[in-house]
Each structure stands twice: as C-alpha cells, then as structure tokens.
Design a protein around this motif. Structure first.
Motif, mmCIF file in Angstrom:
data_model
loop_
_atom_site.group_PDB
_atom_site.id
_atom_site.type_symbol
_atom_site.label_atom_id
_atom_site.label_comp_id
_atom_site.label_asym_id
_atom_site.label_seq_id
_atom_site.Cartn_x
_atom_site.Cartn_y
_atom_site.Cartn_z
ATOM 1 N N THR A 50 -40.194 -1.947 21.426
ATOM 2 C CA THR A 50 -41.580 -1.585 21.064
ATOM 3 C C THR A 50 -42.289 -2.743 20.373
ATOM 4 O O THR A 50 -41.729 -3.417 19.510
ATOM 5 C CB THR A 50 -41.621 -0.365 20.124
ATOM 6 O OG1 THR A 50 -40.743 -0.593 19.018
ATOM 7 C CG2 THR A 50 -41.268 0.916 20.828
ATOM 8 N N TYR A 51 -43.519 -2.951 20.789
ATOM 9 C CA TYR A 51 -44.395 -3.917 20.119
ATOM 10 C C TYR A 51 -45.773 -3.264 19.977
ATOM 11 O O TYR A 51 -46.464 -3.045 20.969
ATOM 12 C CB TYR A 51 -44.487 -5.218 20.920
ATOM 13 C CG TYR A 51 -45.447 -6.185 20.286
ATOM 14 C CD1 TYR A 51 -45.135 -6.817 19.080
ATOM 15 C CD2 TYR A 51 -46.688 -6.429 20.861
ATOM 16 C CE1 TYR A 51 -46.038 -7.677 18.475
ATOM 17 C CE2 TYR A 51 -47.593 -7.289 20.263
ATOM 18 C CZ TYR A 51 -47.253 -7.907 19.062
ATOM 19 O OH TYR A 51 -48.153 -8.738 18.463
ATOM 20 N N ARG A 110 -41.889 -11.404 16.020
ATOM 21 C CA ARG A 110 -41.876 -11.172 17.468
ATOM 22 C C ARG A 110 -41.234 -12.372 18.134
ATOM 23 O O ARG A 110 -41.772 -13.472 18.092
ATOM 24 C CB ARG A 110 -43.297 -10.962 17.976
ATOM 25 C CG ARG A 110 -43.313 -10.561 19.413
ATOM 26 C CD ARG A 110 -44.692 -10.344 19.956
ATOM 27 N NE ARG A 110 -44.590 -9.680 21.255
ATOM 28 C CZ ARG A 110 -45.575 -9.575 22.131
ATOM 29 N NH1 ARG A 110 -46.762 -10.049 21.830
ATOM 30 N NH2 ARG A 110 -45.390 -8.967 23.295
ATOM 31 N N GLY A 112 -40.086 -12.164 21.417
ATOM 32 C CA GLY A 112 -40.123 -11.983 22.866
ATOM 33 C C GLY A 112 -39.256 -10.813 23.303
ATOM 34 O O GLY A 112 -38.253 -10.477 22.653
ATOM 35 N N CYS A 134 -42.258 1.788 26.732
ATOM 36 C CA CYS A 134 -42.947 2.806 25.947
ATOM 37 C C CYS A 134 -44.045 3.510 26.747
ATOM 38 O O CYS A 134 -44.290 4.695 26.567
ATOM 39 C CB CYS A 134 -43.538 2.147 24.703
ATOM 40 S SG CYS A 134 -43.528 3.233 23.285
ATOM 41 N N ASP A 135 -44.705 2.780 27.660
ATOM 42 C CA ASP A 135 -45.834 3.394 28.367
ATOM 43 C C ASP A 135 -45.425 4.044 29.682
ATOM 44 O O ASP A 135 -46.265 4.339 30.520
ATOM 45 C CB ASP A 135 -46.944 2.360 28.606
ATOM 46 C CG ASP A 135 -46.474 1.215 29.493
ATOM 47 O OD1 ASP A 135 -45.275 1.170 29.829
ATOM 48 O OD2 ASP A 135 -47.308 0.375 29.866
ATOM 49 N N ASP A 218 -35.224 -7.117 33.453
ATOM 50 C CA ASP A 218 -34.422 -6.066 34.101
ATOM 51 C C ASP A 218 -33.793 -6.590 35.395
ATOM 52 O O ASP A 218 -32.610 -6.384 35.650
ATOM 53 C CB ASP A 218 -35.305 -4.851 34.415
ATOM 54 C CG ASP A 218 -36.155 -4.483 33.219
ATOM 55 O OD1 ASP A 218 -35.587 -4.087 32.203
ATOM 56 O OD2 ASP A 218 -37.393 -4.645 33.289
#
Ligand code: GDD
Length: 364
Positions: A50-51, A110, A112, A134-135, A218
């Motif tokens: 999460t950011y 942060r 990366g 998250c989205d 990924d």
C-alpha cells in the motif's frame, strides 16, 4: 509505389504472430486451467502493498476477509510506505479480529513497489503467497479456485482473469479478452508470461527475490520460478475486477508503464529464449514478436505507407493518413463495431513502441 508496397508488406508482417497464434489455438483448443485442479485448502499469506491508499484500504480489507475461504488459514501481510493514515486504518481494522492473522510492515521511506514486495514475501509464513493490489477486487471464489491449482504439484504459480474492467474502459476490456485467450493457450503449452498485479499466487518455497528496480514484479517472479523448473499458469476461473482509467491520458500512462516493465523484463531475461521447454521455445518468442518486433514493423510500415501515398498521389495521398488518424481517434465500440479488437491490439502496440523507444534510456 515501392514505398506503399513496402508499407503493406511490413503491416502484413505485423499480423504474423497473430496468424501463428490462431493456428496454434485451433490445434491445441485450450480451455480453462491446464492444471490438475482439485479442491484444496492450503494456508495462504495475502501480501498487500500500500502507498497512500487511505481512501480505499478498508474496503479492500473487508473484501479480503469476506472471501469464500477459511480465514483461520489466512494471514494478511500489509507492506506500507504511505505518508497518509493508511497504516493506522489497517491497524484498527485488525484490532478486534482473531482471524485472519495480520502483519503490518511499516517501511520508513518509499523504496519502490518491488522492494516492498520482496519484504512482504520474506515476512509471509504460509504455504501459498497471494499478491493483490489495493484497487482490485477479487471474486468471492477467487482464492478457492486459485488454490485448487496448487493441488497439482507441478504448479508453482497461478494468475487470474480480469473479469470486469472497473472505470469503463472499452479498449482495456477488449484487450483483456484477447489476452485471456493468449494466456490460456500459453498455459496449456507450458506456462504463461504475464502475471497480473490484482491477483498473482505463488508456492512460497518457490518464491525468490526480484530485481528491486523491476516494473513488472509479478511477471518477473513468475518467470524466475519457471526458469527454476516450476509451472506458472493462467486460470480464467480466478476472477478479479481491476480499475483501469477510461480517460485517454491516464490510460496511456498506465499502459505505457506496464508495457515498459514487460519489455524490459523480456530483454533482461533474453537468455531464457530457446530454453526451459516450450516456455522458451514458443511462449517467450511469441511475446518477443508481439512486444518487441511487431511494434517496430507497425511503425515503419505505417511510415512507409504514408510517405508512399503522399509521394505517389500528392495531397490526395493524405486521405490515407487522415483515415488512419480517424481510426485512432474513434477508439470506441459504437463507431468501430466488430473492428474494435483491432483497435485494442493497435492501442497495445502503441504502448509497446513507446516503451521500446524509451528502453535504452531506462535500462538498469
Ligand atoms: N509499499 C508500497 N510501496 N506499495 C506501493 C508502492 C510503494 O512504493 N507503489 C505502489 N504501491 C501499491 C499500491 O498502493 C497498490 O496497492 C499496488 O502497489 C499497485 O500500485 P499501482 O500504482 O496501482 O500499480 P499500477 O496499476 O501502476 O501497476 C500494476 O502493474 C504492475 C506491473 O505488473 C500493478 O498491478 C502492480 O502491482 C504491478 O507491479
């Protein structure tokens, strides 16, 4: 005229990977996951990077704990580098909950996404690691369907299908439809190349650290696992919904960044070509053709065609580039009807070309 002929020849060559793909598809007739799926309930660590996700993180966690899977077998690892209140919201979400277990890693700065994921994977303790954005929203049975693949001991990685593109991007919807067929075929031949951020699952013992500068984390992990002998497959029964921007400029930026990550990965891992069974002999060459060769053929073909048309027919020759421009501008299903999939492919090739042009500037 010679220029026009050259342009047409180059454009026809752009279609070659697709023709080859269609022929293979008709021969293999793939459907569903190639894994020997059986109901199975291994323990799972869900890693959520999460950011600055304060607006949506609680909804995401609510969706995760509502998945159709025994939550006492699930651990949620949140790796956070936010400057907003995301980590506090995560902490209070789990405060009064027995299951699933939770771990919150607060990264000071942060550093990366790839670094955050390496940390999250190292902290995960369960048999299977699932990475999700998250989205993105997972279908209620996504975890159950994915875990059935791991009953097959040859399978070390599973990714899923974008069942609905949140945000209403028609082009993205069409592109994902085409991609789903490609990835099903790749998986039946051996393994698939692209792994999707909204849902990627890996057997923990197969996980290795990825390049901290990776823009395709990924897919890179999946590729490394395949290189180490594990099979990594696409299962269309594992469904998620991902937000894609429908506004042109934002969608371009998102697609361009992803294209850059994949193009860079293919180039960095070029020594895998021709090795590792059909993965290196068929799947990777197809992705090279699609992502690295055909964007250049398309660009030079179009340039030759336009130049040839203008030098042959003068101002009237401008009708051709004008028609092409109209095609690009009309990237909507209402206007293009059955030709819309061509636009989706064209759109992908534009991102890949822009990635290829910037590649030498950003290679590590
Ligand atoms: N901890 C941490 N640190 N999390 C981050 C960072 C970071 O520096 N940057 C992004 N995230 C989190 C976001 O909060 C989100 O949950 C997830 O990582 C994905 O970020 P997006 O910004 O939505 O990624 P994207 O849509 O551009 O990229 C997609 O494709 C990439 C390439 O395959 C995602 O699916 C990525 O996960 C994927 O790596």
């Amino acid at each position: 005229l010679a220029l026009v002929a050259l342009g047409v020849a180059l454009l026809a060559a752009t279609a070659l990977p697709y023709v080859g793909f269609l022929a293979l598809y008709a021969w293999v007739r793939p459907s569903g996951s190639p894994a020997a799926k059986r109901p199975s309930e291994p323990t799972v660590s869900v890693v959520l990077p999460t950011y600055n996700e304060a607006r949506i993180v609680e909804n995401k966690l609510r969706d995760l704990v509502a998945l159709d899977y025994p939550m006492e077998k699930v651990e949620i690892v949140v790796v956070d580098s936010s400057t907003d209140e995301t980590p506090d919201l995560v902490e209070s979400f789990f405060a009064d909950r027995d299951a699933p277990a939770s771990t919150l890693i607060r990264e000071g700065d942060r550093r990366g996404l790839a670094r955050a994921l390496n940390d999250g994977y190292a902290a995960a303790e369960n048999e299977i690691i699932v990475k999700t954005d998250c989205d993105a929203r997972l279908a209620p049975d996504a975890l159950r369907e994915a875990m059935a693949n791991f009953a097959d001991p040859a399978v070390d990685g599973v990714t899923g299908r974008n069942a609905e593109v949140l945000g209403g991007s028609e082009v993205e919807t069409d592109y994902r439809g085409i991609q789903s067929h490609i990835q099903t075929l790749e998986s039946h031949l051996d393994s698939t190349f692209i792994f999707h951020g909204p849902f990627s699952a890996f057997r923990r013992e197969a996980v290795v650290p990825i390049d901290p500068g990776s823009l395709a984390d990924d897919s890179e992990l999946a590729l490394r696992i395949r290189r180490n002998g594990g099979r990594v497959v696409f299962d269309p029964a594992v469904a998620y919904m991902e937000a894609a921007h429908s506004a042109f400029a934002k969608r371009r930026k998102q697609k361009d960044r992803r294209a850059m990550g994949l193009v860079r990965l293919l180039v960095q891992q070029r020594d895998a070509l021709g090795r590792h069974g059909r993965y290196g002999r068929v799947v990777l060459p197809f992705n090279w053709l699609f992502m690295l060769v055909s964007p250049w053929l398309l660009a030079t073909g179009l340039a030759a065609l336009v130049l040839g048309a203008v030098t042959t027919a003068g101002v009237a020759g401008l009708a051709l580039p004008a028609a092409l421009l109209a095609f690009v501008a009309a990237g909507s299903r209402d206007v293009l009807g059955p030709f819309q999939p061509f636009y989706a492919l064209f759109d992908a090739q534009v991102s890949l070309l822009s990635a290829a042009v910037r590649l030498p500037l950003t290679s590590t």
